[in-house]
Scaffold this motif. Structure first.
Motif, PDB file in Angstrom:
ATOM      1  N   GLU A 415      15.859  34.422 -10.390  1.00 57.62           N
ATOM      2  CA  GLU A 415      16.331  33.279 -11.186  1.00 57.62           C
ATOM      3  C   GLU A 415      17.575  32.622 -10.615  1.00 57.62           C
ATOM      4  N   LEU A 416      18.315  33.344  -9.764  1.00 58.42           N
ATOM      5  CA  LEU A 416      19.580  32.832  -9.254  1.00 58.42           C
ATOM      6  C   LEU A 416      19.441  32.058  -7.951  1.00 58.42           C
ATOM      7  N   LEU A 417      18.284  32.167  -7.295  1.00 63.63           N
ATOM      8  CA  LEU A 417      18.104  31.527  -5.993  1.00 63.63           C
ATOM      9  C   LEU A 417      18.006  30.021  -6.150  1.00 63.63           C
ATOM     10  N   LEU A 418      18.605  29.312  -5.197  1.00 63.16           N
ATOM     11  CA  LEU A 418      18.704  27.859  -5.275  1.00 63.16           C
ATOM     12  C   LEU A 418      18.391  27.281  -3.895  1.00 63.16           C
ATOM     13  N   TYR A 419      17.546  26.250  -3.854  1.00 64.54           N
ATOM     14  CA  TYR A 419      17.178  25.651  -2.579  1.00 64.54           C
ATOM     15  C   TYR A 419      17.225  24.133  -2.670  1.00 64.54           C
ATOM     16  N   ASN A 420      17.570  23.503  -1.555  1.00 66.07           N
ATOM     17  CA  ASN A 420      17.572  22.047  -1.480  1.00 66.07           C
ATOM     18  C   ASN A 420      16.154  21.510  -1.375  1.00 66.07           C
ATOM     19  N   ILE A 421      15.905  20.373  -2.039  1.00 67.78           N
ATOM     20  CA  ILE A 421      14.661  19.641  -1.806  1.00 67.78           C
ATOM     21  C   ILE A 421      14.969  18.336  -1.076  1.00 67.78           C
ATOM     22  N   ASP A 422      16.205  17.940  -1.060  1.00 70.89           N
ATOM     23  CA  ASP A 422      16.717  16.901  -0.161  1.00 70.89           C
ATOM     24  C   ASP A 422      18.200  17.189   0.036  1.00 70.89           C
ATOM     25  N   ALA A 423      18.904  16.288   0.691  1.00 67.02           N
ATOM     26  CA  ALA A 423      20.297  16.562   1.051  1.00 67.02           C
ATOM     27  C   ALA A 423      21.188  16.760  -0.154  1.00 67.02           C
ATOM     28  N   ASP A 424      20.875  16.100  -1.277  1.00 71.19           N
ATOM     29  CA  ASP A 424      21.775  16.106  -2.427  1.00 71.19           C
ATOM     30  C   ASP A 424      21.194  16.765  -3.680  1.00 71.19           C
ATOM     31  N   LYS A 425      19.995  17.261  -3.613  1.00 73.77           N
ATOM     32  CA  LYS A 425      19.361  17.794  -4.817  1.00 73.77           C
ATOM     33  C   LYS A 425      18.863  19.210  -4.574  1.00 73.77           C
ATOM     34  N   THR A 426      19.140  20.079  -5.531  1.00 73.46           N
ATOM     35  CA  THR A 426      18.700  21.467  -5.432  1.00 73.46           C
ATOM     36  C   THR A 426      17.787  21.816  -6.596  1.00 73.46           C
ATOM     37  N   MET A 427      17.012  22.882  -6.408  1.00 73.38           N
ATOM     38  CA  MET A 427      16.133  23.382  -7.459  1.00 73.38           C
ATOM     39  C   MET A 427      16.078  24.903  -7.397  1.00 73.38           C
ATOM     40  N   THR A 428      15.958  25.530  -8.569  1.00 73.24           N
ATOM     41  CA  THR A 428      15.601  26.944  -8.609  1.00 73.24           C
ATOM     42  C   THR A 428      14.090  27.037  -8.422  1.00 73.24           C
ATOM     43  N   LEU A 429      13.608  28.225  -8.169  1.00 65.96           N
ATOM     44  CA  LEU A 429      12.162  28.401  -8.007  1.00 65.96           C
ATOM     45  C   LEU A 429      11.422  28.041  -9.292  1.00 65.96           C
ATOM     46  N   LYS A 430      12.009  28.409 -10.416  1.00 64.26           N
ATOM     47  CA  LYS A 430      11.379  28.102 -11.707  1.00 64.26           C
ATOM     48  C   LYS A 430      11.348  26.593 -11.951  1.00 64.26           C
ATOM     49  N   GLU A 431      12.433  25.910 -11.603  1.00 62.65           N
ATOM     50  CA  GLU A 431      12.472  24.456 -11.764  1.00 62.65           C
ATOM     51  C   GLU A 431      11.426  23.791 -10.884  1.00 62.65           C
ATOM     52  N   TYR A 432      11.266  24.288  -9.656  1.00 62.70           N
ATOM     53  CA  TYR A 432      10.271  23.702  -8.754  1.00 62.70           C
ATOM     54  C   TYR A 432       8.871  23.862  -9.332  1.00 62.70           C
ATOM     55  N   ALA A 433       8.557  25.085  -9.746  1.00 64.98           N
ATOM     56  CA  ALA A 433       7.213  25.327 -10.289  1.00 64.98           C
ATOM     57  C   ALA A 433       6.961  24.482 -11.533  1.00 64.98           C
ATOM     58  N   GLY A 434       7.969  24.320 -12.374  1.00 64.73           N
ATOM     59  CA  GLY A 434       7.810  23.533 -13.589  1.00 64.73           C
ATOM     60  C   GLY A 434       7.718  22.054 -13.324  1.00 64.73           C
ATOM     61  N   ASN A 435       8.180  21.610 -12.145  1.00 65.34           N
ATOM     62  CA  ASN A 435       8.195  20.186 -11.800  1.00 65.34           C
ATOM     63  C   ASN A 435       6.985  19.774 -10.958  1.00 65.34           C
TER      64      ASN A 435
END
Length: 637
Positions: A415-435
């Motif tokens: 739940e704590l891992l965070l990754y960029n999807i572009d230069a200025d925006k990040t997502m957790t794995l859960k946020e990515y899957a939900g989006n």
């Protein structure tokens, strides 16, 4: 007066203690002060029910005095004292502890429960012999008229004789060894050294530790200088000062100490001019009792990524420092946490410097790690900018901790891992899957040197053209994390460089197979021209506008290959990726290559090599011959 001998096992243990048990000789002062504190605890406990004691809490103290001329350091207390029999029992037999016996005798007493006994092992006293060639103990037990002197020069034995002492209590007089090439024992007689050791190890002993401190000051002599100005002389006055804090901030209730007070303590204690990102206060009672004051730093420490950084909170037992950095209390993922932990319940070994890996320690560690994780989750939910700043500082620690010990903590850190999807925006794995759009079946990711380079990968163009997000992973360890996690909320991970993107229809797959059959002559030529530089050459289903890309087959990827190349040599060949050159059949470059294969073999070989070199550069690989590549490109003009 006849000299008594230590028992054989005690004599061996004394020799072991003097020479090897304690890591640092300076620890001796902590041990002697702790024993003095225990003696006061016992008399203070007795005063609760015995009016004859005639002393209140404000009357107790521990006094340290140094005599440089005599070469002695004395620690005295006005505690319970010892009889001749107790001196024999407690100091004549190593590992015999009066403190342990006192605690056992009064263990069921509610009043005794409030009396922390530090010295539960009778070996701490003998640490004095690490710095002393002779130790004298003068003690008068409470209620006794006669005092006794215990004296020893080490393993050769000890004597006990009657002597005089005005009041109850104990004096431990240590005659320092002469300085040698390895140790300056005379430093232990210096006020600055004594105060530093008290501050470091015994600052939170509950009783005042006092010392006579000299203060030089300039005073007028009454005479005049030639210019008429008054003459001054330096006069030294001695003031008895309390040199310990006594009550640590973490022992006080939340109503007495604000978060601002805690932050000020953090900045002063850990030498940081930045407020911590979070303060964690714990007061636990139950299976194990302890108090903790922990901090998540607001910035990355300068030495954090160096070998000199020592992780782990300070560990105390009843206000006495046991260890400056207790790594056993933190999961590797949380090595950035600073703070203090204080528990009276920990089992200590004979040196008090190393903890037994017992149940109490593990329970404390489990609770602390849970609290740290919850604090980070709260920050992630309530203050995203602060969490992103924290992650920039210590996200790498979370990721490497996730795969440590064969990934045993990886699920708890998901739940704590965070990754960029572009230069200025990040997502957790859960946020990515939900989006994810409903038609997207997998989680797309790529590993590379930077977010910008990952987003410009040729393989990313098709994924992003579909409106799908791409998780940009910029550390080699991220690939191992994905392999361990496997999926998020039922969605599997897909490496856009190595895996099938799953974006082709059955009809498109058949069309690609047909085109590959038509281009067999060109593909075979390129494979022959490149030799063992690549394992396979094929048409790509991933490329949109780029002419070529480098992918891999099998379990070893390019990122893994680079990771193993960085490791120190082991004598074994590091694993290599099975490289695949994928070509875009719709590109002008492929059309030029196919035409050259039919009529100009030399030009075709140059084009094949150029496309391969371009794919290497895009993939982040170095060229074996950059100058040769430049010449080949220029030769085509």
């Amino acid at each position: 007066m006849s000299k008594k001998q230590f028992k054989a096992e005690s004599k061996r243990l004394l020799d072991l203690m003097i020479n090897s048990i304690y890591t640092h000789k300076e620890i001796f002062l902590r041990e002697i002060i702790s024993n003095a504190s225990d003696a006061i605890d016992k008399l203070a406990y007795r005063a609760l029910t015995d009016d004859q004691v005639g002393m209140g809490r404000e009357d107790f103290r521990i006094l340290i005095s140094a005599d440089k001329e005599a070469g002695t350091l004395t620690v005295s207390d006005n505690g319970i004292g010892m009889t001749a029999e107790e001196l024999e029992q407690n100091l004549g037999v190593i590992a015999k502890s009066g403190s342990m016996a006192f605690k056992a005798e009064h263990g069921g007493d509610g009043k005794a429960a409030d009396t922390d006994i530090i010295g539960q092992f009778g070996v701490g006293f003998y640490s004095a012999f690490m710095v002393s060639d002779k130790v004298t103990v003068i003690s008068r037990a409470y209620g006794e008229e006669i005092a006794h002197r215990w004296e020893s020069s080490g393993a050769d034995g000890y004597t006990i004789t009657e002597c005089e002492k005005e009041s109850a209590g104990t004096e431990v007089i240590m005659h320092m060894k002469p300085d040698d090439d390895n140790e300056r024992y005379s430093e232990y007689l210096m006020p600055w050294k004594i105060m530093r050791l008290v501050k470091k190890y015994s600052d939170y002993i509950r009783w005042p530790i006092q010392m006579d401190v000299e203060h030089p000051e300039a005073r007028e002599t009454g005479e005049k200088n030639e210019d008429g100005s008054p003459k001054y002389e330096t006069v030294t006055s001695t003031v008895r000062e309390t040199i310990n804090s006594q009550v640590p901030i973490w022992q006080r209730s939340k109503s007495e100490v604000t978060d601002e007070d805690c932050m000020n303590f953090y900045k002063e204690h850990f030498h940081d001019n930045t407020d911590p990102a979070a303060v964690i206060r714990i007061n636990a009672e139950g299976q194990v009792s302890y108090k903790a004051l922990l901090f998540i730093p607001g910035r990355q420490f300068l030495d954090y990524l160096t070998s000199s950084y020592e992780p782990g909170p300070e560990l105390y037992s009843s206000g006495v420092m046991i260890m400056e950095h207790c790594t056993d209390l933190l999961a590797e993922s949380f090595y950035f946490v600073r703070g203090v932990v204080d528990s009276p319940d920990l089992s200590l070994n004979i040196s008090r410097e190393m903890l037994q890996h017992d149940r109490q320690l593990k329970l404390i560690a489990q609770n602390i790690n849970k609290r740290v994780k919850n604090e980070l989750l709260k920050m992630l939910a309530n203050d995203r900018p602060k969490y992103e700043e924290f992650y920039n500082n210590y996200g790498r620690q979370l990721r490497y901790g996730a795969v440590a010990n064969y990934g045993q903590d990886i699920e708890s850190l998901r739940e704590l891992l965070l990754y960029n999807i572009d230069a200025d925006k990040t997502m957790t794995l859960k946020e990515y899957a939900g989006n994810m759009p409903s038609e997207q079946s997998v989680i797309y990711y790529a590993v590379g040197e930077s977010v910008a380079k990952i987003l410009r990968l040729p393989q990313a163009e098709l994924v992003r053209s579909k409106g799908y997000e791409l998780l940009c992973m910029t550390d080699e360890v991220d690939e191992y994390i994905v392999e361990q996690l496997r999926e998020q909320d039922g969605k599997k991970f897909c490496n856009i460089v190595t895996d099938d993107l799953g974006l082709q229809t059955d009809e498109e797959k058949k069309e690609l197979e047909a085109r590959e059959a038509e281009a067999k002559e060109t593909l075979d030529f390129v494979k022959e021209a490149l030799g063992d530089k690549v394992a396979v050459v094929r048409l790509s289903s991933k490329l949109v506008s780029a002419p070529a890309c480098l992918t891999t087959e099998g379990s070893v990827t390019l990122e893994m290959e680079r990771y193993f190349r960085k490791l120190p040599p082991t004598g074994m060949e590091p694993p290599k990726a099975r490289r695949v050159l994928e070509l875009n059949a719709d590109s002008h470059a492929f059309a030029a290559l196919a035409e050259a294969v039919k009529g100009d073999a030399e030009r075709a070989r140059k084009l094949a090599d150029i496309l391969h070199c371009q794919a290497l550069l895009i993939a982040g690989e170095e060229l074996d011959d950059p100058a040769g590549y430049a010449e080949e490109v220029c030769s085509l003009f």
